[in-house]
Scaffold this motif. Structure first.
Motif, PDB file in Angstrom:
ATOM      1  N   TRP A  61     -58.034   2.077 -23.082  1.00 15.35           N
ATOM      2  CA  TRP A  61     -56.964   2.723 -23.457  1.00 15.35           C
ATOM      3  C   TRP A  61     -56.585   1.858 -25.458  1.00 15.35           C
ATOM      4  O   TRP A  61     -56.325   2.167 -25.952  1.00 15.35           O
ATOM      5  CB  TRP A  61     -55.807   1.355 -23.057  1.00 15.35           C
ATOM      6  CG  TRP A  61     -55.557   1.615 -21.620  1.00 15.35           C
ATOM      7  CD1 TRP A  61     -56.177   0.617 -20.440  1.00 15.35           C
ATOM      8  CD2 TRP A  61     -54.319   2.986 -21.930  1.00 15.35           C
ATOM      9  NE1 TRP A  61     -54.975   2.203 -19.995  1.00 15.35           N
ATOM     10  CE2 TRP A  61     -54.383   3.445 -20.305  1.00 15.35           C
ATOM     11  CE3 TRP A  61     -53.891   4.353 -22.564  1.00 15.35           C
ATOM     12  CZ2 TRP A  61     -53.781   4.195 -19.826  1.00 15.35           C
ATOM     13  CZ3 TRP A  61     -52.966   5.240 -22.177  1.00 15.35           C
ATOM     14  CH2 TRP A  61     -52.367   5.008 -20.613  1.00 15.35           C
TER      15      TRP A  61
ATOM     16  N   ARG B  40     -57.596   4.786 -27.844  1.00 11.35           N
ATOM     17  CA  ARG B  40     -56.529   6.295 -27.503  1.00 11.35           C
ATOM     18  C   ARG B  40     -55.723   6.041 -28.399  1.00 11.35           C
ATOM     19  O   ARG B  40     -55.106   6.224 -29.389  1.00 11.35           O
ATOM     20  CB  ARG B  40     -56.308   6.037 -25.659  1.00 11.35           C
ATOM     21  CG  ARG B  40     -55.152   6.541 -25.901  1.00 11.35           C
ATOM     22  CD  ARG B  40     -55.037   8.459 -25.269  1.00 11.35           C
ATOM     23  NE  ARG B  40     -54.046   9.442 -24.913  1.00 11.35           N
ATOM     24  CZ  ARG B  40     -53.626   9.156 -23.853  1.00 11.35           C
ATOM     25  NH1 ARG B  40     -54.314   8.339 -22.783  1.00 11.35           N
ATOM     26  NH2 ARG B  40     -52.398   9.005 -23.445  1.00 11.35           N
TER      27      ARG B  40
ATOM     28  N   TRP C 200     -53.656   9.021 -13.812  1.00 11.10           N
ATOM     29  CA  TRP C 200     -52.287   8.835 -14.703  1.00 11.10           C
ATOM     30  C   TRP C 200     -52.056   8.352 -15.796  1.00 11.10           C
ATOM     31  O   TRP C 200     -51.140   8.015 -16.457  1.00 11.10           O
ATOM     32  CB  TRP C 200     -51.733   7.111 -13.792  1.00 11.10           C
ATOM     33  CG  TRP C 200     -51.885   7.483 -11.848  1.00 11.10           C
ATOM     34  CD1 TRP C 200     -52.914   7.085 -11.194  1.00 11.10           C
ATOM     35  CD2 TRP C 200     -50.643   7.793 -11.385  1.00 11.10           C
ATOM     36  NE1 TRP C 200     -52.695   7.327 -10.293  1.00 11.10           N
ATOM     37  CE2 TRP C 200     -51.496   8.211 -10.698  1.00 11.10           C
ATOM     38  CE3 TRP C 200     -49.195   8.352 -12.511  1.00 11.10           C
ATOM     39  CZ2 TRP C 200     -50.376   8.199  -9.063  1.00 11.10           C
ATOM     40  CZ3 TRP C 200     -48.491   8.549 -10.423  1.00 11.10           C
ATOM     41  CH2 TRP C 200     -48.708   8.636  -9.658  1.00 11.10           C
ATOM     42  N   GLY C 201     -53.270   8.093 -16.513  1.00 11.54           N
ATOM     43  CA  GLY C 201     -53.390   8.105 -18.427  1.00 11.54           C
ATOM     44  C   GLY C 201     -53.880   9.086 -19.030  1.00 11.54           C
ATOM     45  O   GLY C 201     -53.723   8.315 -20.397  1.00 11.54           O
TER      46      GLY C 201
ATOM     47  N   SER D  61     -60.997   0.340 -18.012  1.00  8.58           N
ATOM     48  CA  SER D  61     -59.154   0.336 -19.015  1.00  8.58           C
ATOM     49  C   SER D  61     -59.421   0.092 -20.950  1.00  8.58           C
ATOM     50  O   SER D  61     -58.613   0.412 -21.225  1.00  8.58           O
ATOM     51  CB  SER D  61     -58.241  -0.107 -17.786  1.00  8.58           C
ATOM     52  OG  SER D  61     -58.151   0.569 -17.059  1.00  8.58           O
TER      53      SER D  61
ATOM     54  N   ALA E 204     -59.580  10.796 -25.821  1.00  5.64           N
ATOM     55  CA  ALA E 204     -59.023  10.165 -24.080  1.00  5.64           C
ATOM     56  C   ALA E 204     -60.094   9.916 -23.471  1.00  5.64           C
ATOM     57  O   ALA E 204     -59.733  10.959 -22.298  1.00  5.64           O
ATOM     58  CB  ALA E 204     -57.641  10.652 -24.337  1.00  5.64           C
TER      59      ALA E 204
ATOM     60  N   THR F  50     -61.211   3.455 -11.375  1.00  2.45           N
ATOM     61  CA  THR F  50     -61.308   2.340 -12.596  1.00  2.45           C
ATOM     62  C   THR F  50     -60.500   3.938 -13.338  1.00  2.45           C
ATOM     63  O   THR F  50     -59.484   4.575 -14.048  1.00  2.45           O
ATOM     64  CB  THR F  50     -61.193   2.027 -13.148  1.00  2.45           C
ATOM     65  OG1 THR F  50     -61.757   0.927 -12.387  1.00  2.45           O
ATOM     66  CG2 THR F  50     -60.898   1.369 -14.307  1.00  2.45           C
TER      67      THR F  50
ATOM     68  N   TRP G 172     -58.468   6.795 -11.950  1.00  2.00           N
ATOM     69  CA  TRP G 172     -57.136   6.344 -12.006  1.00  2.00           C
ATOM     70  C   TRP G 172     -56.323   6.447 -13.727  1.00  2.00           C
ATOM     71  O   TRP G 172     -55.317   7.278 -13.526  1.00  2.00           O
ATOM     72  CB  TRP G 172     -57.107   5.118 -11.829  1.00  2.00           C
ATOM     73  CG  TRP G 172     -55.205   4.285 -11.568  1.00  2.00           C
ATOM     74  CD1 TRP G 172     -54.623   4.649 -10.551  1.00  2.00           C
ATOM     75  CD2 TRP G 172     -54.730   3.630 -12.790  1.00  2.00           C
ATOM     76  NE1 TRP G 172     -53.308   4.059 -11.205  1.00  2.00           N
ATOM     77  CE2 TRP G 172     -53.659   3.660 -12.486  1.00  2.00           C
ATOM     78  CE3 TRP G 172     -55.109   3.686 -14.501  1.00  2.00           C
ATOM     79  CZ2 TRP G 172     -52.290   3.158 -13.212  1.00  2.00           C
ATOM     80  CZ3 TRP G 172     -54.016   3.543 -15.512  1.00  2.00           C
ATOM     81  CH2 TRP G 172     -52.897   2.972 -14.625  1.00  2.00           C
ATOM     82  N   LEU G 173     -57.649   6.638 -14.587  1.00  3.42           N
ATOM     83  CA  LEU G 173     -57.259   6.350 -16.213  1.00  3.42           C
ATOM     84  C   LEU G 173     -56.922   8.606 -16.266  1.00  3.42           C
ATOM     85  O   LEU G 173     -56.055   8.898 -16.894  1.00  3.42           O
ATOM     86  CB  LEU G 173     -57.845   6.454 -16.365  1.00  3.42           C
ATOM     87  CG  LEU G 173     -58.254   4.243 -17.490  1.00  3.42           C
ATOM     88  CD1 LEU G 173     -59.278   4.378 -18.174  1.00  3.42           C
ATOM     89  CD2 LEU G 173     -56.702   4.239 -17.681  1.00  3.42           C
TER      90      LEU G 173
END
Ligand code: PLP
Length: 386
Positions: A85, A88, A116-117, A81, A94, A109, A112-113
């Motif tokens: 991040w 990005r 949601w990211g 993460s 990304a 992880t 999840w990114l």
């Protein structure tokens, strides 16, 4: 401790008595937040910085590059993460690349990114022998890839991934490589420079240190956003009061591991070869994963004619503790994503047996005898399938 033979050192290792002795003063009456400026705080800070130097020395990195965390899971989350991040935010893209056989701390992880990211994710498959093909992995990398995460050694099959053929090629393209080395430290040399690793995760309880302490090696030129926000400890990437006793234990365990690797690795290999030979001599038992590119302490077998849970619990009742797939997935008896990724047959038991610092040749001999008897008994009774 229950009596019996413990062959699950990939799940966790016993705390070494010398490591415990190093931790003890910080548990018994030790006080002082390493961030406090008074004498008590300074004493704790000195202990933490000593441990940081020990870990750095064991890994051949600088102390500044050692970030203490709460374990392998947190180190993986922070690496993936944090680096994603930061890249990005710097407008570098990304896109993430990882493999189908990573630990859930990395895979979940990344997912999840992606969920949601706003990241996109490519999960590269593994080959049937449990290895990742470097050409296949590098073909998945794009101009907007901001992180590639490939484990040093798989926690279930024990397969060693070809990081030397991956990291430098990524570095040429300016793409950071994160390597989850939680299973590898102390069992195979870690060539952080040769692999051009940007970040590397460790967990102290996998190398005879305490549970609840981890390390993220984060190269000084690799920006990472924190996952835990707060007081700004650990270069500002990992807030939270430092666990002095645990960190001291991690440092002592790193020294023990590095200092004894030259004798311990061949010893573990001999034990695992004897164990493997004994198990494979039973009809219908076959090795999973690569026979050569694997951790020295890992034996992973498929056992025809037996149900996995039935075999595991029969071995447990007979005093031999092994693992079904991987214990880290919470012990739940669900299909292992690693075994599914390598196409392991579903009609049989799959067991991981891992030797460690406390395993003796007598343990191996006894475990082989028990295994032979238990498999025979279970097969005679129909295999334990439900
Ligand atoms: N990564 C790998 C490869 C592991 O094997 C494990 C645990 O087994 C972890 C990460 C998680 O480490 P921890 O138990 O310290 O959270």
């Amino acid at each position: 401790m229950p009596p019996g033979i413990y062959l699950d050192h990939a799940a966790t290792t016993p705390l070494d008595p010398g490591v415990f002795a190093a931790m003890r003063p910080h548990l018994e009456g030790g006080v002082g937040n390493p961030s406090s400026v008074h004498a008590f705080g300074r004493a704790s800070r000195t202990a933490v910085e000593g441990a940081r130097e020990q870990v750095a020395c064991a890994l051949g990195v600088t102390p500044l590059e050692v970030v203490f965390t709460s374990g392998g899971t947190e180190s993986d989350n922070l690496a993936v993460s944090g680096i994603a991040w930061a890249a990005r935010a710097a407008g570098r893209g990304a896109h993430l690349v990882t493999t189908a056989i990573e630990h859930h701390a990395v895979l979940s992880t990344c997912r999840w990114l992606a969920a949601w990211g706003g990241f996109t994710l490519t999960v590269v498959p593994a080959e049937p022998d449990g290895l990742v093909d470097p050409a296949r992995l590098l073909a998945a990398v794009r101009d907007d890839t901001v992180l590639v995460s490939v484990m040093t050694a798989n926690n279930e099959l024990g397969t060693l991934q070809p990081l030397a053929a991956i990291g430098p090629a990524l570095a040429d393209r300016g793409i950071p490589l994160h390597a989850d080395a939680v299973q590898a430290f102390g069992r195979t040399p870690l060539d952080l420079d040769g692999w051009a690793v940007a970040a590397l995760s460790l967990s102290a309880h996998k190398f005879n240190g305490p549970a609840g302490v981890g390390v993220l090696v984060l190269r000084r030129d690799v920006p990472a956003e924190p996952v835990l926000h707060g007081g700004g400890q650990e270069r500002g990437v990992r807030s939270g009061t430092l666990n002095t006793a645990g960190i001291v234990g991690c440092g002592a365990a790193a020294v023990l591991t590095a200092d004894t690797m030259a004798e311990e690795v061949p010893r573990l290999r001999r034990l695992a070869v004897d164990l493997g030979d004994g198990l494979l001599a039973v009809d219908g038992v076959m090795l999973n994963g690569s026979p050569t590119a694997r951790l020295p302490h890992n034996v992973h077998v498929g056992v025809e004619g037996c149900d996995g849970e039935a075999l595991l619990s029969a071995l447990d009742s007979a005093g031999v503790a092994v693992s079904l797939g991987s214990a880290c997935a919470s012990g739940a008896a669900k299909a292992s994503h690693v075994l599914a990724a390598v196409g392991a047959p579903e009609d049989r038991a799959h067991l991981r047996l891992t030797v460690g610092r406390t395993t003796t040749p007598a343990d191996v001999e006894k475990a082989v005898t028990v295994f032979r008897d238990v498999v025979k008994r279970l097969r005679d009774a129909g295999g334990g399938f439900v």
